[in-house]
Design a protein around this motif. Structure first.
Motif, PDB file in Angstrom:
ATOM      1  N   PRO A   9       1.049  -0.921   0.174  1.00 11.94           N
ATOM      2  CA  PRO A   9       0.372  -0.520  -0.076  1.00 11.94           C
ATOM      3  C   PRO A   9       0.857   1.467  -0.282  1.00 11.94           C
ATOM      4  CG  PRO A   9      -1.136  -1.592   1.323  1.00 11.94           C
ATOM      5  CD  PRO A   9       0.792  -2.276   0.971  1.00 11.94           C
ATOM      6  N   THR A  10       0.331   2.067  -0.967  1.00 13.27           N
ATOM      7  CA  THR A  10       0.879   3.506  -0.654  1.00 13.27           C
ATOM      8  C   THR A  10       0.661   4.363   0.135  1.00 13.27           C
ATOM      9  OG1 THR A  10      -0.109   3.888  -2.657  1.00 13.27           O
ATOM     10  CG2 THR A  10       1.386   2.619  -3.123  1.00 13.27           C
ATOM     11  N   ALA A  11      -0.090   4.495   0.947  1.00 14.28           N
ATOM     12  CA  ALA A  11      -0.709   5.590   1.571  1.00 14.28           C
ATOM     13  C   ALA A  11      -0.275   6.066   2.455  1.00 14.28           C
ATOM     14  CB  ALA A  11      -2.164   5.129   2.481  1.00 14.28           C
ATOM     15  N   ALA A  12      -0.123   7.108   2.593  1.00 14.29           N
ATOM     16  CA  ALA A  12       0.879   7.428   4.133  1.00 14.29           C
ATOM     17  C   ALA A  12       0.459   7.970   4.999  1.00 14.29           C
ATOM     18  CB  ALA A  12       1.372   9.327   3.325  1.00 14.29           C
ATOM     19  N   THR A  13       0.688   7.990   6.133  1.00 10.37           N
ATOM     20  CA  THR A  13       0.005   8.312   7.523  1.00 10.37           C
ATOM     21  C   THR A  13       0.197  10.063   7.818  1.00 10.37           C
ATOM     22  OG1 THR A  13       1.947   7.898   8.853  1.00 10.37           O
ATOM     23  CG2 THR A  13       1.004   6.050   8.246  1.00 10.37           C
ATOM     24  N   THR A  14      -0.300  11.029   6.517  1.00  8.41           N
ATOM     25  CA  THR A  14       0.195  12.087   6.928  1.00  8.41           C
ATOM     26  C   THR A  14      -1.501  12.393   7.153  1.00  8.41           C
ATOM     27  OG1 THR A  14       0.257  12.754   4.927  1.00  8.41           O
ATOM     28  CG2 THR A  14       2.113  12.693   6.281  1.00  8.41           C
ATOM     29  N   GLY A  15      -2.743  11.522   6.685  1.00  7.79           N
ATOM     30  CA  GLY A  15      -3.621  12.235   5.939  1.00  7.79           C
ATOM     31  C   GLY A  15      -4.199  13.098   5.089  1.00  7.79           C
ATOM     32  N   GLY A 142      -4.913   2.972   7.451  1.00  7.68           N
ATOM     33  CA  GLY A 142      -4.669   3.701   8.587  1.00  7.68           C
ATOM     34  C   GLY A 142      -6.462   4.965   8.406  1.00  7.68           C
ATOM     35  N   ALA A 143      -6.072   5.909   8.989  1.00  5.49           N
ATOM     36  CA  ALA A 143      -6.634   6.663   9.058  1.00  5.49           C
ATOM     37  C   ALA A 143      -6.766   7.042   8.035  1.00  5.49           C
ATOM     38  CB  ALA A 143      -6.336   7.940  10.272  1.00  5.49           C
ATOM     39  N   ALA A 144      -5.929   7.155   7.033  1.00  4.72           N
ATOM     40  CA  ALA A 144      -6.868   7.904   5.167  1.00  4.72           C
ATOM     41  C   ALA A 144      -7.404   6.195   5.436  1.00  4.72           C
ATOM     42  CB  ALA A 144      -4.977   7.541   5.155  1.00  4.72           C
ATOM     43  N   SER A 335     -14.422   6.771  12.816  1.00  6.41           N
ATOM     44  CA  SER A 335     -13.924   5.649  13.250  1.00  6.41           C
ATOM     45  C   SER A 335     -12.694   4.998  12.994  1.00  6.41           C
ATOM     46  CB  SER A 335     -14.726   4.284  12.034  1.00  6.41           C
ATOM     47  OG  SER A 335     -14.768   3.063  12.835  1.00  6.41           O
ATOM     48  N   GLY A 336     -12.076   6.021  12.474  1.00  3.56           N
ATOM     49  CA  GLY A 336     -10.457   5.684  12.200  1.00  3.56           C
ATOM     50  C   GLY A 336      -9.870   6.279  13.520  1.00  3.56           C
TER      51      GLY A 336
END
Length: 472
Positions: A9-15, A142-144, A335-336
């Protein structure tokens, strides 16, 4: 755009979404949009279809369930194909097939041909939603991921506004046939985005698909659903009822047993060892069975019982959709941050209360006092439920299996709707009059509340240190 790497996965956790992620999200939204759009259109068009082609309530049930049978069975195969051969390929197959089937539906001259075309459309639809959601879960974490699923939910549910509005106008002013052709535009746009995006699927060599299992599942569901729909006309003792019921049940049991031993199962039973996954799917069965029942009953009764035109009957649920659009993304973010359990408990119970408000409907019909309050309350509950439910189920499974996990969850939702629609005649007492409408509202409420209780008892929030903090 380059290659979409599904295994990492390429999602960053910065939002903040990267350009690639925004592109993926739009493709996922549009790819699912057509399936949601069709679901709203068909309910609005059912009275006009049965009036034009004949068959009454039985035809209306089959128009809905022919789609759900193939969708519910083949969505599992599509999940396996998505994981094995790539999300983009599966999405393309689904889009093209869905478009062709929509044209065939618009050209139908008999109810039998339309039902077959709907079954083909369901088979194509099986390739849309799982691959779309898998694109999100493979590129966000994650939250993203929770926020992206919330956006996906809000945007795709906008079809619930577009569908009844355009579909209802076409049914009232032109023909129900044209209402099914509006799928072609979002299909074309999505295919263009896929072509220009430069996506390259990651494929797993040596992968195989359990086509025998898919056949057993489809025939098993089909036999049982046929018996449930036709039983009011023939009775349980009729051979044309109990034989398909028994054979269908045997075939479906054989399908489940086969999944324990086949090398590449389309329904990996080990997924159900994960608490949030199996509990979330039980809740899904209650909630989406209720939603399918309520969506069909309300729009058909408002036309055939309350005498509203198709456009107004279709727009009756728009307040619920508007609330979903505004709150779903926020509910996904909540929810996240705090975990899904609270939202999956309160949301369905709130929808159950909203369903009970439909009991205020009387022969002296008033939409504003008898239906609108229910739509508002159900809209709040639905917005609190959908994104947290999806996040809880998919977040419990590793990303490389997100395609099949999404497919299983969608299959559970569609099969639950399939069963409640098949039991419609038994639920409403044979005809969708005012008493039948009230009985359907009570069953809807009971199923919703059962979904909330299941979530409260079974769902567990992830550890606080495993939840990414939202952007500030």
């Amino acid at each position: 755009m380059g290659q979409v790497t599904e295994d990492a996965p390429t999602a960053a956790t910065t939002g903040r979404m990267a350009t690639t992620q925004r592109y993926v999200l739009w493709i996922a939204v549009l790819g699912s949009f057509v399936a949601f759009l069709d679901g709203t259109i068909v309910n609005v068009a059912l009275p006009a279809i049965s009036e034009d082609l004949g068959g009454g309530l039985t035809t209306q049930q089959w128009v809905v369930d022919a789609y759900l049978i193939t969708l519910g069975a083949l969505i599992l195969v599509a999940g396996s194909v998505s994981d094995a051969y790539g999300r983009v390929l599966v999405l393309r197959i689904g889009l093209i097939g869905f478009g062709i089937a929509s044209i065939a539906i618009a050209a139908s001259q008999t109810s039998e041909f339309l039902i077959v075309a709907r079954a083909v459309q369901g088979a194509a639809g099986a390739f849309l939603v799982p691959s779309s959601l898998a694109l999100i879960t493979s590129n966000f974490t994650g939250a993203a991921q929770s926020r992206a699923i919330g956006i996906w939910t809000a945007m795709t549910t906008s079809a619930m506004i577009v569908g009844p509005l355009i579909g209802g106008l076409l049914v009232d002013l032109v023909s129900w046939r044209l209402a099914f052709l509006i799928n072609v535009l979002p299909i074309g746009v999505t295919l263009i985005l896929l072509a220009r995006g430069g996506f390259h699927d990651v494929r797993h060599p040596g992968a195989s698909i359990d086509w025998l299992g898919a056949t057993l599942c489809t025939l098993g569901l089909g036999g049982m659903v046929y018996a449930l729909i036709e039983q009011p006309n023939s009775g349980w003792a009729a051979p044309n009822i109990w034989i398909p019921l028994v054979v269908g049940a045997v075939l479906f049991v054989a399908f489940v047993l086969r999944q324990r031993y086949v090398r590449s199962p389309i329904l990996p039973l080990d997924l159900f060892r994960v608490r949030n996954f199996w509990t979330g799917n039980v809740a899904t069965a209650f909630i989406y069975g209720a939603l399918a029942l309520n969506g069909l009953v309300v729009v058909v009764y408002l036309q055939e019982g309350a005498g509203l035109p198709a456009t107004l009957a279709g727009l009756a649920s728009v307040p619920m959709t508007i609330i979903m659009i505004f709150l779903s993304s926020r509910a996904g973010a909540w929810s996240g941050r705090w975990g899904p359990r609270f939202f999956m408990t309160v949301g369905p119970i709130t929808m159950g209360i909203g369903a009970l408000l439909l009991l205020t409907t009387t022969a002296e019909f008033s939409y504003w006092w008898q239906v609108l309050p229910s739509m508002i309350v159900m809209g709040v509950g639905l917005a609190l439920t959908v994104a947290p439910l999806t996040s809880a189920i998919l977040g419990a499974i590793e990303p490389e299996r997100s395609g099949i996990a999404s497919a299983v969850n969608n299959a559970v939702a569609r099969v639950a709707g399939l069963v409640t629609v098949a039991m419609l005649a038994a639920i409403v007492g044979g005809s969708l009059d005012l008493d039948g409408f009230h009985r359907a509202a009570i069953v809807t409420a009971a199923l919703m509340i059962a979904g909330g209780i299941t979530s409260f008892l079974g769902i567990r929030n992830p550890p606080r240190d495993a939840v990414d903090q939202p952007p500030t």
